[in-house]
Structures are given as structure tokens and as C-alpha cells.
Design a protein around this motif. Structure first.
Motif, mmCIF file in Angstrom:
data_model
loop_
_atom_site.group_PDB
_atom_site.id
_atom_site.type_symbol
_atom_site.label_atom_id
_atom_site.label_comp_id
_atom_site.label_asym_id
_atom_site.label_seq_id
_atom_site.Cartn_x
_atom_site.Cartn_y
_atom_site.Cartn_z
ATOM 1 N N THR A 152 0.839 -1.201 0.000
ATOM 2 C CA THR A 152 0.000 0.000 0.000
ATOM 3 C C THR A 152 0.874 1.251 0.000
ATOM 4 O O THR A 152 0.564 2.236 -0.685
ATOM 5 C CB THR A 152 -0.944 -0.016 1.221
ATOM 6 O OG1 THR A 152 -1.780 -1.155 1.119
ATOM 7 C CG2 THR A 152 -1.790 1.228 1.282
ATOM 8 N N GLN A 167 -8.670 0.546 -1.153
ATOM 9 C CA GLN A 167 -8.928 -0.755 -0.543
ATOM 10 C C GLN A 167 -10.331 -0.798 0.063
ATOM 11 O O GLN A 167 -11.011 -1.801 0.010
ATOM 12 C CB GLN A 167 -7.870 -0.992 0.545
ATOM 13 C CG GLN A 167 -7.691 -2.430 0.923
ATOM 14 C CD GLN A 167 -6.395 -2.656 1.691
ATOM 15 O OE1 GLN A 167 -5.577 -1.749 1.846
ATOM 16 N NE2 GLN A 167 -6.196 -3.854 2.166
ATOM 17 N N ASP A 188 -5.891 -1.129 -5.040
ATOM 18 C CA ASP A 188 -5.363 -1.655 -3.781
ATOM 19 C C ASP A 188 -6.294 -2.736 -3.250
ATOM 20 O O ASP A 188 -7.361 -2.439 -2.737
ATOM 21 C CB ASP A 188 -5.211 -0.526 -2.758
ATOM 22 C CG ASP A 188 -4.367 -0.954 -1.573
ATOM 23 O OD1 ASP A 188 -4.041 -2.152 -1.479
ATOM 24 O OD2 ASP A 188 -4.035 -0.105 -0.743
ATOM 25 N N GLU A 189 -5.887 -3.950 -3.363
ATOM 26 C CA GLU A 189 -6.695 -5.106 -2.958
ATOM 27 C C GLU A 189 -8.149 -4.904 -3.356
ATOM 28 O O GLU A 189 -9.032 -4.935 -2.501
ATOM 29 C CB GLU A 189 -6.566 -5.329 -1.448
ATOM 30 C CG GLU A 189 -5.112 -5.422 -1.046
ATOM 31 C CD GLU A 189 -4.871 -6.310 0.157
ATOM 32 O OE1 GLU A 189 -5.811 -6.998 0.577
ATOM 33 O OE2 GLU A 189 -3.728 -6.327 0.627
HETATM 34 MG MG MG Z 1 -2.430 -2.704 2.203
#
Ligand code: MG
Ligand code: ADP
Lengths: 298, 398
Positions: free
Chosen positions: B82, B121, B197-198
Motif C-alpha cells: 500500500t 482498498q 489496492d486489494e
Molecule cells: Mg495494504
């Protein structure tokens, strides 16, 4: 299930009934009566000994004379208007001072937050009256504020602040500021920081992100804070009578005088009923609006 | 599941099967700009380090990412993925080193001026705005004419198939739909670089797999460069043109999914991606091949290293599916060891046999279950032979 739900709803309604509706009905009843030299100082009174006829007799004597009287004397509507004005302006000033404070608190490092919160509610640990009296000491001609300003050379003559509307504003803002800060803080602390980053990522400057994201998302707190300040400020009695001057016209003061100086309970009750209506109308309008928004979304 | 989907950049995957043996021969025009010394990278990390206090989250990291790539950052939680993304988006500045976008150092450019968009995320959808307004948000900041914004938003809604929910608020749609809105919002401004991000971590497995293919389709259609963060190795292998395996703020290996799987450069990468046997031993070099003595009384393992290795301690790394299991000693494979079945992990489509060698080493081998469970060919305590060819494993110097 149904019974459970009903009983759950019943609790707040019961509360509302005991603490609001019944007292209101009593006040409303008095406002429909006439002043009299008796104890309590109004007539008619409910003669329960006469049974049903007594009740009917009482109702037949009710009239709206007191409300008509309020309309004829311009002291009353001027007081209402001035109260609304003072309450609105102080609410706005509370918002101006309170929002940055709440914002600063919410953005402060985690370890500081309990301390900051404590500092906001600390004044409540001292009696409200003592705090207002100490404001007199600060704001008077020879008070600390004037001494300080003279000392640093900003002014040569002491300012007249005490016994003016300005002192009332200062008093209200000082007293009610925590009621503005706390709900706003509560919404700001829940605000997800990644929303601001997302806004920046999509092309907002920091300021623009503040106006487009932070402010709309703290709307609930702002509105709650404004109501919490506006409602008690509108009926405020202690602050205008201790800090305000002869020209400070507030309905709380009028109410006090009708009750205790004139001992005219029915007129005083009528004043109180109208005051309540002034408060209820914006609340109901606001609630209706919210309701409509929620329904529109579904 | 869409088996055998052609992904367009020259890798042909059969989804949900171990990538290795099923990867088909490469079509003609292979997308591999990283092999072309003339190619200009879209992003270049040059010795980038990021410290938080005395903690180093990203450690002297250098990597090039090329236009139209689907670049996956893969690593355990807390390894700095991240942080890398946030430096690209502009929310963190490197402690040292430079990040170049299109050949220009981007450190002085604030996040709102970068042609980089990020899908967060947590999605970070604006709860007070409708789906439509969320997607239009970035376009409105660019002060585009209203019709143009409207057209673009509708295009995005179509792309991620959420037209029906345009007027809903984010809390009135499901998690999967929210994730599409977030994707549409970050794509709306047609950024040069999209950071994810994810993006799929909140979805359940089935939906996640479908969405992975959708992501690839979208990437293909829009031609945007994607950098995706994930801690799910299968996801990284499925979507990415290249995978970067990260640990403790460093890139351990940056390579195509096939290479990462078939030719890991370290035991860490081998162990991180998929199931693996790691056998340590002493190597002696014999021309092309390496002989690894690994246990008393066992024949040496014969391996072919990709890069020449020096004699000495080595790790021999081999995937369980590369090891055949049989009751008779096979004659066609160079390596064969004998042991007994210790444990069987039944996975439905296949079973993993844990076979214990006389010296106590346990080697895992997988075999497809061609018959029903009640007639598995081997059972506990059965003596079996494990065998593999001399190119099936990877020899890594310690
Ligand atoms: Mg992360
Ligand atoms: N703002 C910050 N302050 C201090 N430490 C941080 C900060 N952001 C990330 N870290 C630390 O850096 C490390 C890497 O974090 P991150 O990049 O979020 O990892 P991940 O690979 O899981 O995305 C973590 O150990 C985290 O605690």
C-alpha cells in the motif's frame, strides 16, 4: 414480536408523555384561563367535587383572550423577534467558533483527544451561574478584558460591553459552545479519511475536498449542534438579565416578569405556548424534509 | 469460470489449474516490453526508500512498469504494498529516491494534479452522493461540459454494468456493486495509470474470480496501465502480465506469472507462490546438470539449473504436481525415491500425498483424482515411488 415492538416504542412515548405532553397541557390550560387573585392565581379551576358538570363548566370558561392580548401589545412580538434574532446570530457564531474547534479536535493525534474532550466539557463542572457572574467580572468597564486591551494599547477608553447585546452574544456563545462542538466532533471523528484522499485523487484541492466532502458529511452534526444551541438560546433568561442591558429584549425575560413580577400566570403561559410553537415549527419542518429525502431515496 | 480465456497480452491461461504445465505456447506478438531495452517505462522507481520513523516500509526499491501492463504487487500483509501505491498516487513522499512517471519526477506534483487514479482498498465511495455523482465527481473537477460528463459517466456505468443503480446511494447497493462503482469512478478520468489496492479482497471467491476476468477485459478495452495490490497469489497469477513478489519492503522477484511459478529465484518466492517441496542438499556440478546429495542412502537428485550454480549448499525446489506417484519403480524418469504414504489431503479434484522417506523427509506429490474417493489408488502406509524428470525442479544456490 409485535408486542415487543410496541412495548419498545411505548417507552419513549411514555417518557415524552410524562415529561412533555402533560406539562404542556397544563400550561396550555392555564393560558386559556383568566388571571385572578387567588391561589393559584387563575380561574377557572377544576372542581372535581362537582364531577362531570365541573369539567364542562371549566371548559366553557376557556377562551383565547390571552393570545389576543399578546397580539395587541407590541412588546411581545418585538421580544419574540428579538429573541429569534439573538438566538440565530448566537447559533451562527457558535457554529463559526465551534466547527473549527471540533475539526481540530477530530484531527488531533489520538492520544490528545480525550484531553481535548475533557477541556470542552470541563466548564460544566462549575455552576452555570458562577460562570455567568465571572463573565460580568471580565466584561465590565473595569473588567479584565478592558484592562488587558488598555494594557496592550489597543484601546485608550474602556469599551462598554457589559449590559449590551454584545455581552449577551458572548455569554450565549460561551455557554452553549460545547453543545455545538460535541455533535460536530462526533460526526467528524467518524469521517473516513480515505474519502478525502479519494476526493484529492479525483482532482479536488484540499479546500475543495473540505467543502465537498467534509462539510456535507458533517451536516447531521451541524444541524444537531444548531438545534442544541438555538432552542435553549431562544428561551434564555439568565444570560440576558445578567449580561444584557435595558435595550436587550428577550422573550425569556418577558416570561419571567409575567410570572413573577406581574403574577399573571395565564398571559405568561400564553407566552410560553407561543414560544414552544416557534420552536416546534422549524423542527417539524426539518423532520418532514428529512423524511421526504429518505423516502425519495427508497 | 471461463477456461482457456485468451488474455490478449500473449499469455494463455487455463483458469484455476496450476499455471505451470498448462501454459500454451506463446502467440506471435508477445506483449513483453520489459524485455525490450528500447522501451520507455511509464513508471520508474529509482532506489525508492520510505521510512515511517525508524521503520522502513519500502527499502531501496527500483522497478520499471510499462504502458498497458497489468502489474501485480504480491506480498504478505505489512510488506509495503500500500505504501508503494500511496507514493504513486501522491499521498506519501519517498524518504529518498525518485519516482518517474513518463520520464518526469512526480514528487513535486500533488495528488490532484497527477494523471493517476486509485481504487481504494475500502472503495472510499462518497456516501452522500449517488452512484452517478460518484462517477461524475472527478470529471466535474475538470470543468468539462455537462454533456461530455454525462456521456462519459454513462459509458462507465455501461462498462461495469451498473446502469440500473445509477441513482442509488452507495449504502443501497451490494459489496460487489460498490466495488464496480469504485472501479468506474477511478477509470472515469481515463488516467494513465490506475492503482488498485486489494480491489477484490471484500468479495467472496466465486465473485472474485469472475471479477478478475472482468478487470482483465476492462484493462484490455481501455488500454490503461494497471498496478494491482493483492495478497492472493492466485489472483496475481490470473490477472497480471508481471508479478512482483515483495517482502519487508523489497522486491524479491519481478517476472511473468509463468516464470515466477516455474523459475522462482529464491526459496521465499517458491514457497510464497503455491505449494512446493524444498529439499536442501550439497551440489556437485556435472556439465549441464547438478547432482544433489540430500540424504544418507538416497540416490542423488539430478537437476538442471537455469543459471549455473557453484558446488555447495543448494535448495532443490519442486512443485508437488511435477512429481508422479506410482507403486512400481518407474523407468522413464531420472529421479525416483521410495517411501510410504503418511497422509493424504483430499481436495476433490486432486489429492496431495505426503510421502515419508526412510530418513524422515516428507515429500508432497499431487495426483488428479480420476476415480471416486472410495477407490483412491493409494492409502495410508502404502509403499510408493515418487519420480520426476531432471528438468522438473529448480536448483537454487543458498
Ligand atoms: Mg495494504
Ligand atoms: N502512516 C504510517 N505511519 C507509520 N507506519 C506506517 C504508515 N503507513 C504504513 N506504515 C507501516 O508500513 C508497513 C507497510 O504498510 P503497508 O504498505 O500498508 O503494507 P501492505 O503491504 O499490507 O499494504 C506496515 O508495517 C505499516 O505498519
Amino acid at each position: 414480536m409485535n408486542l415487543r415492538r410496541t412495548s419498545l416504542i411505548a417507552v419513549p412515548y411514555f417518557w415524552l408523555g410524562c415529561l412533555f405532553l402533560i406539562p404542556f397541557l397544563i400550561v396550555f390550560k392555564i393560558s386559556l384561563s383568566d388571571a385572578a387573585l387567588s391561589i393559584p392565581p387563575y380561574t377557572p379551576k377544576l372542581e372535581l367535587s362537582e364531577g362531570w358538570a365541573g369539567v364542562r363548566d371549566m371548559f366553557s370558561q376557556f377562551d383565547f383572550e390571552n393570545f389576543e392580548f399578546l397580539a395587541t401589545d407590541d412588546l411581545y412580538w418585538k421580544s419574540y423577534l428579538s429573541s429569534v434574532q439573538i438566538a440565530l446570530i448566537s447559533t451562527f457564531m457558535c457554529l463559526l467558533v465551534g466547527f473549527p474547534m471540533a475539526y481540530g479536535m477530530a484531527r488531533a493525534p489520538q492520544v490528545w483527544q480525550p484531553t481535548l474532550m475533557l477541556m470542552v466539557i470541563l466548564p460544566f463542572w462549575t455552576s452555570f451561574l458562577i460562570r455567568v457572574y465571572s463573565l460580568i467580572g471580565i466584561l465590565s468597564q473595569e473588567g479584565m478584558l478592558n484592562q488587558f486591551l488598555t494594557w496592550i494599547g489597543v484601546i485608550s477608553e474602556p469599551l462598554t460591553i457589559l449590559n449590551t447585546n454584545i455581552a449577551v452574544y458572548i455569554g450565549i456563545v460561551y455557554t452553549y459552545l460545547p453543545f455545538m462542538i460535541l455533535p460536530i466532533y462526533a460526526t467528524l471523528i467518524k469521517l473516513d479519511g480515505s474519502l478525502l484522499e479519494a476526493a484529492e485523487d479525483l482532482g479536488c484541492s484540499r479546500t475543495e475536498a473540505f467543502w465537498r466532502i467534509t462539510v456535507p458529511l458533517s451536516k447531521a452534526g451541524i444541524i444537531a449542534g444548531c438545534f442544541l444551541v438555538f432552542i435553549p438560546a431562544l428561551g434564555e433568561f439568565v444570560i440576558p438579565s445578567l449580561l444584557g442591558g435595558s435595550e436587550t429584549l428577550m422573550i425569556g425575560k418577558v416570561l419571567y416578569e409575567e410570572f413573577f413580577s406581574n403574577r399573571d400566570w395565564p398571559v405568561a403561559s400564553a407566552v410560553a405556548v407561543i414560544l414552544l410553537l416557534i420552536l416546534i415549527v422549524p423542527i417539524v419542518l426539518y423532520q418532514r424534509n428529512e423524511q421526504r429525502l429518505i423516502e425519495a431515496e427508497q | 469460470m471461463r477456461p482457456g480465456q485468451f488474455i490478449g497480452r500473449g499469455v494463455f491461461f487455463v483458469h484455476h489449474c496450476p499455471v505451470g504445465e498448462k501454459a500454451k505456447p506463446m502467440p506471435q506478438n508477445v506483449f513483453a516490453p520489459w524485455t525490450d531495452p528500447q522501451a520507455k517505462p511509464l513508471i520508474r522507481f529509482e532506489n525508492v526508500t520510505k521510512r515511517f520513523g525508524d521503520f522502513t516500509a519500502v527499502d531501496d526499491l527500483s522497478v520499471d512498469i510499462y504502458e498497458r501492463e497489468f502489474f501485480a504487487l504480491l506480498g504478505p500483509s505489512g510488506c509495503g504494498k500500500t505504501t508503494m501505491m500511496r507514493m504513486l498516487a501522491g499521498f506519501e513522499t519517498p524518504t529518498s529516491g525518485t519516482i518517474m512517471l513518463d520520464g518526469k519526477d512526480i514528487s513535486p506534483v500533488p495528488p490532484n494534479k497527477r494523471s493517476v487514479n486509485m481504487m481504494f482498498q475500502s472503495y472510499a465511495l462518497f456516501p452522500h452522493l449517488t452512484v452517478y455523482d460518484n462517477i461524475a465527481f472527478g470529471l466535474k473537477r475538470d470543468k468539462l461540459p455537462a454533456e461530455q460528463i454525462d456521456a462519459r459517466v454513462k459509458e462507465m456505468l455501461r462498462l461495469v454494468q451498473i446502469e440500473r443503480f445509477a441513482q442509488r446511494k452507495p449504502d443501497q447497493i451490494s459489496g460487489g456493486q460498490r466495488q464496480r462503482v469504485a472501479l468506474a469512478r477511478s477509470l472515469a478520468k481515463a488516467p494513465k495509470l490506475l492503482l488498485l489496492d486489494e480491489p477484490l479482497s471484500a468479495l467472496d471467491k466465486k465473485l472474485r474470480q469472475d471479477t478478475q476476468f472482468e478487470l482483465m477485459d476492462i484493462q484490455e478495452k481501455t488500454g490503461t496501465t494497471f498496478v494491482i495490490v493483492t495478497h492472493d497469489q492466485e489472483e496475481a497469477m490470473t490477472v497480471a502480465s508481471r508479478v512482483a513478489v515483495m517482502n519487508f519492503g523489497k522486491l524479491i522477484q519481478v517476472d511473468t506469472p509463468t516464470q515466477i511459478y516455474e523459475a522462482p529465484n529464491s526459496a521465499y518466492v517458491a514457497d510464497f507462490i503455491g505449494d512446493v517441496n524444498i529439499i536442501e542438499g550439497n551440489a556437485t556440478v556435472d556439465g549441464e546438470r547438478v547432482l544433489i546429495s540430500w540424504a544418507e542412502g538416497q540416490p542423488d537428485i539430478i537437476g538442471t539449473p537455469a543459471q549455473p550454480v557453484a558446488p555447495g549448499r543448494v535448495s532443490f525446489v519442486i512443485r508437488p504436481e511435477k512429481i508422479a506417484i506410482s507403486s512400481e519403480k518407474p523407468t522413464d524418469r531420472r529421479n525416483a525415491v521410495h517411501g510410504k504414504v503418511l497422509d493424504i489431503a483430499y481436495l476433490g479434484n486432486m489429492s496431495t500425498y505426503h510421502v515419508e522417506m526412510p530418513d524422515g523427509t516428507v515429500i508432497k506429490a499431487t495426483a488428479a483424482n480420476q476415480r471416486r474417493r472410495d477407490s483412491l489408488p493409494y492409502t495410508w502406509e502404502d509403499p510408493v515411488w515418487l519420480s520426476w524428470t531432471d528438468t522438473a525442479g529448480v536448483v537454487l544456490a543458498e
